[in-house]
Design an enzyme around this catalytic site. Sequence first.
Site, PDB file in Angstrom:
ATOM      1  N   SER A 145     -68.636  16.164  56.974  1.00 17.05           N
ATOM      2  CA  SER A 145     -67.455  16.820  56.406  1.00 17.05           C
ATOM      3  C   SER A 145     -66.281  16.325  57.238  1.00 17.05           C
ATOM      4  CB  SER A 145     -67.590  18.342  56.568  1.00 17.05           C
ATOM      5  OG  SER A 145     -66.346  18.979  56.361  1.00 17.05           O
ATOM      6  N   TYR A 158     -69.754  25.821  61.359  1.00 22.72           N
ATOM      7  CA  TYR A 158     -69.716  24.710  60.396  1.00 22.72           C
ATOM      8  C   TYR A 158     -69.338  23.409  61.106  1.00 22.72           C
ATOM      9  CZ  TYR A 158     -68.644  22.244  56.042  1.00 22.72           C
ATOM     10  OH  TYR A 158     -68.625  21.342  54.995  1.00 22.72           O
TER      11      TYR A 158
HETATM   12  N1  LIG Z   1     -66.927  20.753  48.423  1.00 30.51           N
HETATM   13  C1  LIG Z   1     -66.273  20.305  49.476  1.00 30.51           C
HETATM   14  O1  LIG Z   1     -65.057  20.253  49.457  1.00 30.51           O
HETATM   15  C2  LIG Z   1     -67.023  19.832  50.720  1.00 30.51           C
HETATM   16  C3  LIG Z   1     -66.280  19.296  51.762  1.00 30.51           C
HETATM   17  C4  LIG Z   1     -66.938  18.835  52.901  1.00 30.51           C
HETATM   18  C5  LIG Z   1     -68.321  18.892  52.978  1.00 30.51           C
HETATM   19  N2  LIG Z   1     -69.032  19.431  51.960  1.00 30.51           N
HETATM   20  C6  LIG Z   1     -70.486  19.472  52.134  1.00 30.51           C
HETATM   21  O2  LIG Z   1     -71.103  18.979  50.966  1.00 30.51           O
HETATM   22  C7  LIG Z   1     -72.365  19.615  50.790  1.00 30.51           C
HETATM   23  C8  LIG Z   1     -72.409  20.226  49.401  1.00 30.51           C
HETATM   24  O3  LIG Z   1     -71.305  21.103  49.279  1.00 30.51           O
HETATM   25  P1  LIG Z   1     -70.826  21.696  47.860  1.00 30.51           P
HETATM   26  O4  LIG Z   1     -69.377  21.893  47.936  1.00 30.51           O
HETATM   27  O5  LIG Z   1     -71.409  20.891  46.765  1.00 30.51           O
HETATM   28  O6  LIG Z   1     -71.516  23.129  47.965  1.00 30.51           O
HETATM   29  P2  LIG Z   1     -72.040  24.093  46.809  1.00 30.51           P
HETATM   30  O7  LIG Z   1     -72.157  25.435  47.439  1.00 30.51           O
HETATM   31  O8  LIG Z   1     -71.212  23.899  45.576  1.00 30.51           O
HETATM   32  O9  LIG Z   1     -73.514  23.514  46.508  1.00 30.51           O
HETATM   33  C9  LIG Z   1     -74.506  23.503  47.500  1.00 30.51           C
HETATM   34  C10 LIG Z   1     -75.874  23.448  46.844  1.00 30.51           C
HETATM   35  O10 LIG Z   1     -76.839  23.461  47.922  1.00 30.51           O
HETATM   36  C11 LIG Z   1     -77.794  24.471  47.684  1.00 30.51           C
HETATM   37  N3  LIG Z   1     -78.276  24.966  48.979  1.00 30.51           N
HETATM   38  C12 LIG Z   1     -77.571  25.601  49.936  1.00 30.51           C
HETATM   39  N4  LIG Z   1     -78.373  25.915  50.967  1.00 30.51           N
HETATM   40  C13 LIG Z   1     -79.610  25.441  50.678  1.00 30.51           C
HETATM   41  C14 LIG Z   1     -80.856  25.451  51.351  1.00 30.51           C
HETATM   42  N5  LIG Z   1     -81.009  26.054  52.535  1.00 30.51           N
HETATM   43  N6  LIG Z   1     -81.922  24.855  50.770  1.00 30.51           N
HETATM   44  C15 LIG Z   1     -81.803  24.272  49.546  1.00 30.51           C
HETATM   45  N7  LIG Z   1     -80.637  24.244  48.850  1.00 30.51           N
HETATM   46  C16 LIG Z   1     -79.560  24.819  49.406  1.00 30.51           C
HETATM   47  C17 LIG Z   1     -77.068  25.552  46.872  1.00 30.51           C
HETATM   48  O11 LIG Z   1     -77.963  26.360  46.140  1.00 30.51           O
HETATM   49  C18 LIG Z   1     -76.162  24.681  45.990  1.00 30.51           C
HETATM   50  O12 LIG Z   1     -76.814  24.279  44.810  1.00 30.51           O
HETATM   51  C19 LIG Z   1     -72.492  20.643  51.918  1.00 30.51           C
HETATM   52  O13 LIG Z   1     -73.248  20.081  52.972  1.00 30.51           O
HETATM   53  C20 LIG Z   1     -71.040  20.860  52.332  1.00 30.51           C
HETATM   54  O14 LIG Z   1     -70.940  21.278  53.659  1.00 30.51           O
HETATM   55  C21 LIG Z   1     -68.416  19.910  50.834  1.00 30.51           C
END
Ligand SMILES: NC(=O)c1ccc[n+]([C@@H]2O[C@H](COP(=O)([O-])OP(=O)(O)OC[C@H]3O[C@@H](n4cnc5c(N)ncnc54)[C@H](O)[C@@H]3O)[C@@H](O)[C@H]2O)c1
Length: 263
Positions: A145, A158
């Site tokens: 991230s 985080y």
């Molecule tokens: N969306 C953003 O702006 C952003 C920015 C930086 C980093 N990220 C990273 O990207 C990744 C995905 O983020 P997102 O925004 O798509 O999140 P989100 O919450 O939209 O989706 C996450 C998915 O992961 C699943 N999940 C969570 N914990 C789990 C576990 N222990 N075992 C199995 N499945 C699990 C959830 O059910 C969900 O389907 C994460 O690692 C997040 O930290 C996202």
Amino acid sequence: MERLKDRVIIITGAAMGLGYASALEAAKNGALLTLVDYNAELLEKAKATILEQYPQTKIITAVADVSSEAAVKQYVDDTVNEYGRIDGFYNNAGIEGRQAPLVEYDLDVFKKVVDINLMGVYYGLKYIIPVMQKQEYGRIVNVASVGGIRGVMNQTAYVATKHAVSGITKNAALEYGRYGIQTNAIAPGAILTPMVAEAFKQVNPTDPKQAETVYAQANPTKRLGLPEEVGKLVTFLLSEDCSYVNGQIIAIDGGQSNSYGNV
Ligand SMILES: NC(=O)c1ccc[n+]([C@@H]2O[C@H](COP(=O)([O-])OP(=O)(O)OC[C@H]3O[C@@H](n4cnc5c(N)ncnc54)[C@H](O)[C@@H]3O)[C@@H](O)[C@H]2O)c1
């Protein structure tokens, strides 16, 4: 061009957000998929919507919590039993935890963030790398991230775990590059996933678009990123074309993490 034609790809956190967008892009590019998530209902929906668009795609699903070592071993074994190999791993599942100053951070939440964002990422690598080593081929994309390269107010757990993901990525790249395995991480900024859209609704319930516009002013592009833009980067990093990029933490944030002050 189908960049992942017949390549076996595992995606964790595939039921929504960045995992789902990358699964869709991988399906478009001809991959054979294992989709992993702990939300069984959403995972089945994700599979169904991908198949609506790309009906030829072979998909197996695994309902698994990535913070359970046994569950991770199981989804890896299931994939090898089904397809015989693993070419790419999008190690994406993660949670944000809660927003709080460092000394007030709830310890149970802190440990949960570590279990999912750090241990979950590690378990995946621990069981998938040996499969890739035998093949002498593999592409791994961990999800850090901007919080994996910068501090973020009130998000100690985080930020700590995402910096750990950056570190693990560099080490995996050093230790396994000689086996044809390229390991990189992406560092997304604010990407307009359903989770982020929901946050804007909370900031301004009557006009969430306005809250988004205000937030985007700090970004050089004056907009947020889109999940499909992340999906395209991930597809490249999972493909054979990514043959000499190794151990990199690649920001996908419109350039915002380079800025010091207003843009
Ligand atoms: N969306 C953003 O702006 C952003 C920015 C930086 C980093 N990220 C990273 O990207 C990744 C995905 O983020 P997102 O925004 O798509 O999140 P989100 O919450 O939209 O989706 C996450 C998915 O992961 C699943 N999940 C969570 N914990 C789990 C576990 N222990 N075992 C199995 N499945 C699990 C959830 O059910 C969900 O389907 C994460 O690692 C997040 O930290 C996202």
